[in-house]
Scaffold this motif. Sequence first.
Motif, PDB file in Angstrom:
ATOM      1  N   GLU A 274       1.114  -1.122  -0.145  1.00  0.00           N
ATOM      2  CA  GLU A 274       0.053  -0.013   0.027  1.00  0.00           C
ATOM      3  C   GLU A 274       0.520   1.027   0.045  1.00  0.00           C
ATOM      4  O   GLU A 274       1.998   1.754   0.311  1.00  0.00           O
ATOM      5  N   LEU A 275      -0.061   2.309  -0.656  1.00  0.00           N
ATOM      6  CA  LEU A 275       1.158   3.711  -0.263  1.00  0.00           C
ATOM      7  C   LEU A 275       0.181   4.546   0.167  1.00  0.00           C
ATOM      8  O   LEU A 275      -1.015   4.745   0.317  1.00  0.00           O
ATOM      9  N   GLN A 276       0.727   5.272   1.409  1.00  0.00           N
ATOM     10  CA  GLN A 276      -0.095   5.936   2.718  1.00  0.00           C
ATOM     11  C   GLN A 276       0.421   7.543   1.882  1.00  0.00           C
ATOM     12  O   GLN A 276       1.395   8.259   1.419  1.00  0.00           O
ATOM     13  N   THR A 277      -0.882   8.486   1.274  1.00  0.00           N
ATOM     14  CA  THR A 277      -0.647   9.496   0.522  1.00  0.00           C
ATOM     15  C   THR A 277      -0.396  11.148   1.147  1.00  0.00           C
ATOM     16  O   THR A 277       0.156  11.877   0.991  1.00  0.00           O
ATOM     17  N   GLY A 278      -0.733  10.260   2.432  1.00  0.00           N
ATOM     18  CA  GLY A 278       0.089  11.510   3.473  1.00  0.00           C
ATOM     19  C   GLY A 278      -1.330  12.591   3.713  1.00  0.00           C
ATOM     20  O   GLY A 278      -1.372  13.854   4.789  1.00  0.00           O
ATOM     21  N   ASP A 279      -2.300  12.221   2.977  1.00  0.00           N
ATOM     22  CA  ASP A 279      -4.087  13.051   2.997  1.00  0.00           C
ATOM     23  C   ASP A 279      -4.230  12.483   4.547  1.00  0.00           C
ATOM     24  O   ASP A 279      -4.672  11.482   3.892  1.00  0.00           O
ATOM     25  N   GLU A 280      -5.222  12.724   5.259  1.00  0.00           N
ATOM     26  CA  GLU A 280      -5.822  12.981   5.725  1.00  0.00           C
ATOM     27  C   GLU A 280      -7.920  13.725   5.937  1.00  0.00           C
ATOM     28  O   GLU A 280      -7.803  14.971   5.336  1.00  0.00           O
ATOM     29  N   PHE A 281      -8.671  13.066   5.914  1.00  0.00           N
ATOM     30  CA  PHE A 281     -10.048  13.796   5.926  1.00  0.00           C
ATOM     31  C   PHE A 281     -10.741  13.695   6.865  1.00  0.00           C
ATOM     32  O   PHE A 281     -10.541  13.137   7.449  1.00  0.00           O
ATOM     33  N   HIS A 282     -10.660  14.795   7.126  1.00  0.00           N
ATOM     34  CA  HIS A 282     -11.632  15.489   8.491  1.00  0.00           C
ATOM     35  C   HIS A 282     -12.484  16.215   8.194  1.00  0.00           C
ATOM     36  O   HIS A 282     -13.056  16.734   7.096  1.00  0.00           O
ATOM     37  N   PHE A 283     -13.652  16.318   8.786  1.00  0.00           N
ATOM     38  CA  PHE A 283     -14.904  16.829   8.861  1.00  0.00           C
ATOM     39  C   PHE A 283     -15.038  18.356   9.439  1.00  0.00           C
ATOM     40  O   PHE A 283     -13.495  18.297  11.520  1.00  0.00           O
ATOM     41  N   ALA A 284     -15.146  19.181   9.793  1.00  0.00           N
ATOM     42  CA  ALA A 284     -14.836  20.093   9.645  1.00  0.00           C
ATOM     43  C   ALA A 284     -15.670  22.125   9.718  1.00  0.00           C
ATOM     44  O   ALA A 284     -16.445  21.541   8.500  1.00  0.00           O
ATOM     45  N   CYS A 285     -15.712  22.604  10.614  1.00  0.00           N
ATOM     46  CA  CYS A 285     -17.059  23.228  11.065  1.00  0.00           C
ATOM     47  C   CYS A 285     -16.139  24.626  11.471  1.00  0.00           C
ATOM     48  O   CYS A 285     -14.979  24.716  11.773  1.00  0.00           O
ATOM     49  N   LYS A 286     -16.935  25.271  11.287  1.00  0.00           N
ATOM     50  CA  LYS A 286     -16.329  27.054  12.887  1.00  0.00           C
ATOM     51  C   LYS A 286     -16.416  26.451  13.881  1.00  0.00           C
ATOM     52  O   LYS A 286     -17.445  25.886  14.341  1.00  0.00           O
ATOM     53  N   THR A 287     -15.061  26.962  14.194  1.00  0.00           N
ATOM     54  CA  THR A 287     -15.491  26.181  15.947  1.00  0.00           C
ATOM     55  C   THR A 287     -16.485  26.830  16.478  1.00  0.00           C
ATOM     56  O   THR A 287     -16.448  25.997  17.380  1.00  0.00           O
ATOM     57  N   ALA A 288     -16.475  28.083  16.088  1.00  0.00           N
ATOM     58  CA  ALA A 288     -18.176  28.559  16.916  1.00  0.00           C
ATOM     59  C   ALA A 288     -19.283  28.549  16.796  1.00  0.00           C
ATOM     60  O   ALA A 288     -20.237  28.164  17.742  1.00  0.00           O
ATOM     61  N   ARG A 289     -19.161  26.690  15.487  1.00  0.00           N
ATOM     62  CA  ARG A 289     -20.365  26.565  15.343  1.00  0.00           C
ATOM     63  C   ARG A 289     -20.460  24.743  16.251  1.00  0.00           C
ATOM     64  O   ARG A 289     -21.491  24.010  15.562  1.00  0.00           O
ATOM     65  N   ARG A 290     -19.761  24.696  15.966  1.00  0.00           N
ATOM     66  CA  ARG A 290     -19.124  23.162  16.583  1.00  0.00           C
ATOM     67  C   ARG A 290     -20.318  22.681  17.520  1.00  0.00           C
ATOM     68  O   ARG A 290     -20.232  21.068  17.289  1.00  0.00           O
ATOM     69  N   ASN A 291     -20.583  22.938  18.600  1.00  0.00           N
ATOM     70  CA  ASN A 291     -21.348  22.425  19.884  1.00  0.00           C
ATOM     71  C   ASN A 291     -22.840  22.875  19.044  1.00  0.00           C
ATOM     72  O   ASN A 291     -23.910  21.988  19.646  1.00  0.00           O
ATOM     73  N   GLU A 292     -23.497  23.803  17.746  1.00  0.00           N
ATOM     74  CA  GLU A 292     -24.758  23.196  17.721  1.00  0.00           C
ATOM     75  C   GLU A 292     -24.926  21.260  17.893  1.00  0.00           C
ATOM     76  O   GLU A 292     -24.489  20.904  16.850  1.00  0.00           O
ATOM     77  N   PRO A 293     -26.284  21.773  17.636  1.00  0.00           N
ATOM     78  CA  PRO A 293     -27.442  20.244  17.981  1.00  0.00           C
ATOM     79  C   PRO A 293     -27.050  19.590  16.438  1.00  0.00           C
ATOM     80  O   PRO A 293     -26.139  18.227  16.418  1.00  0.00           O
ATOM     81  N   GLY A 294     -27.458  20.250  15.055  1.00  0.00           N
ATOM     82  CA  GLY A 294     -27.268  19.524  13.822  1.00  0.00           C
ATOM     83  C   GLY A 294     -25.346  19.438  13.617  1.00  0.00           C
ATOM     84  O   GLY A 294     -25.417  17.842  13.020  1.00  0.00           O
ATOM     85  N   ILE A 295     -25.213  19.914  13.898  1.00  0.00           N
ATOM     86  CA  ILE A 295     -24.145  19.921  13.258  1.00  0.00           C
ATOM     87  C   ILE A 295     -22.951  18.908  14.082  1.00  0.00           C
ATOM     88  O   ILE A 295     -22.386  18.123  13.995  1.00  0.00           O
ATOM     89  N   ARG A 296     -23.190  19.120  15.367  1.00  0.00           N
ATOM     90  CA  ARG A 296     -22.407  18.225  16.417  1.00  0.00           C
ATOM     91  C   ARG A 296     -23.545  16.329  16.388  1.00  0.00           C
ATOM     92  O   ARG A 296     -22.327  15.591  16.034  1.00  0.00           O
ATOM     93  N   HIS A 297     -24.388  16.329  15.553  1.00  0.00           N
ATOM     94  CA  HIS A 297     -24.814  14.991  15.741  1.00  0.00           C
ATOM     95  C   HIS A 297     -24.189  14.992  14.249  1.00  0.00           C
ATOM     96  O   HIS A 297     -23.871  13.134  14.568  1.00  0.00           O
ATOM     97  N   LEU A 298     -23.972  15.476  13.276  1.00  0.00           N
ATOM     98  CA  LEU A 298     -23.408  14.924  11.758  1.00  0.00           C
ATOM     99  C   LEU A 298     -22.485  14.130  12.021  1.00  0.00           C
ATOM    100  O   LEU A 298     -21.918  13.062  11.771  1.00  0.00           O
ATOM    101  N   SER A 299     -21.565  15.437  12.865  1.00  0.00           N
ATOM    102  CA  SER A 299     -19.726  15.310  13.224  1.00  0.00           C
ATOM    103  C   SER A 299     -20.252  13.123  14.152  1.00  0.00           C
ATOM    104  O   SER A 299     -18.831  12.344  13.665  1.00  0.00           O
TER     105      SER A 299
END
Length: 313
Positions: A274-299
Amino acid sequence: MRLPPLKALPVFEAVARTLSFSAAAEELHVTQSAVSHQIRQLEDDLGESLFERGGRRVALTEQGERYLEAIAPALAQIERASEQLRGVTDSRIRLAVPSSFAVSWLIPRLPHLQRQHPELDLDLEMLADMPLMSERLADCFITFRYRQRGYSSERLYVERLFAVCSRQYWNRVRDELDEAGLRKRGSGVTIRPEWLTRFTLLSAASVFERPGEDWRRWFAAGEAKLPADAHVQHFSHMLLAHEAARHHQGIALSNDYMLDTASDPDLIKLPTHELQTGDEFHFACKTARRNEPGIRHLSQWLVKQAEASGWKV
């Protein structure tokens, strides 16, 4: 209170996000000259150049980057407040996601999300590339360019590439290697990289933004070199190379979200390195909104789905 020309602010944000006057004009349904006029008016008011212009190329200046970082959250907040007054519920979430990730992994799992969180109204924005994150584009992102000031992220996946082909093509590979005496018939021996040069290699330029680079790096990871005379067929995107492999046209490089061997009867993973590409896929959102219920549930749902897929994080 001395405010800048307020009509110019959404125009500035659109140009800064797309890095294109014409794309911003199309998005805002105005002429390109109107966009240019608004940007000049804003720059005159601020006394600063916000963009560097070179032919058709547009780039933010240092002052432009700082200004975008400051005003984009305010514009998004005004938009959300206005939607609430219009009666738009805050359960609507706009998720921007790479096209291959969405088609191959996310969309087949959306019925599960809808059953588990029927209150969520998810809008998908397909990304051909990885733009600067902005709430004007989406509320949250699945991206490998997740390091951006003001944003928080949750890692979903560390990318690795491995060789795949159709079952029909694998029969050909196996038979030719057996006849050449490179492996004992019926054995499960690991295939050496140089053995694959006998066959058509399907390359996706989108992986490393250079034709053939995916296979060159894969061979190097196996302590081998891709020969100059290797038969390499080029595609712009991994989705295309993947489909070519599915239709018995050669061997492609795939990753974990593109290939689920447990549910895909057509493609198989070859016994190779296998080849490690060095890429990491993340779920990202504004820090100020990360605790909003919808975004938190999706994360939380995305993280659990990634774990259930057996991804190495």
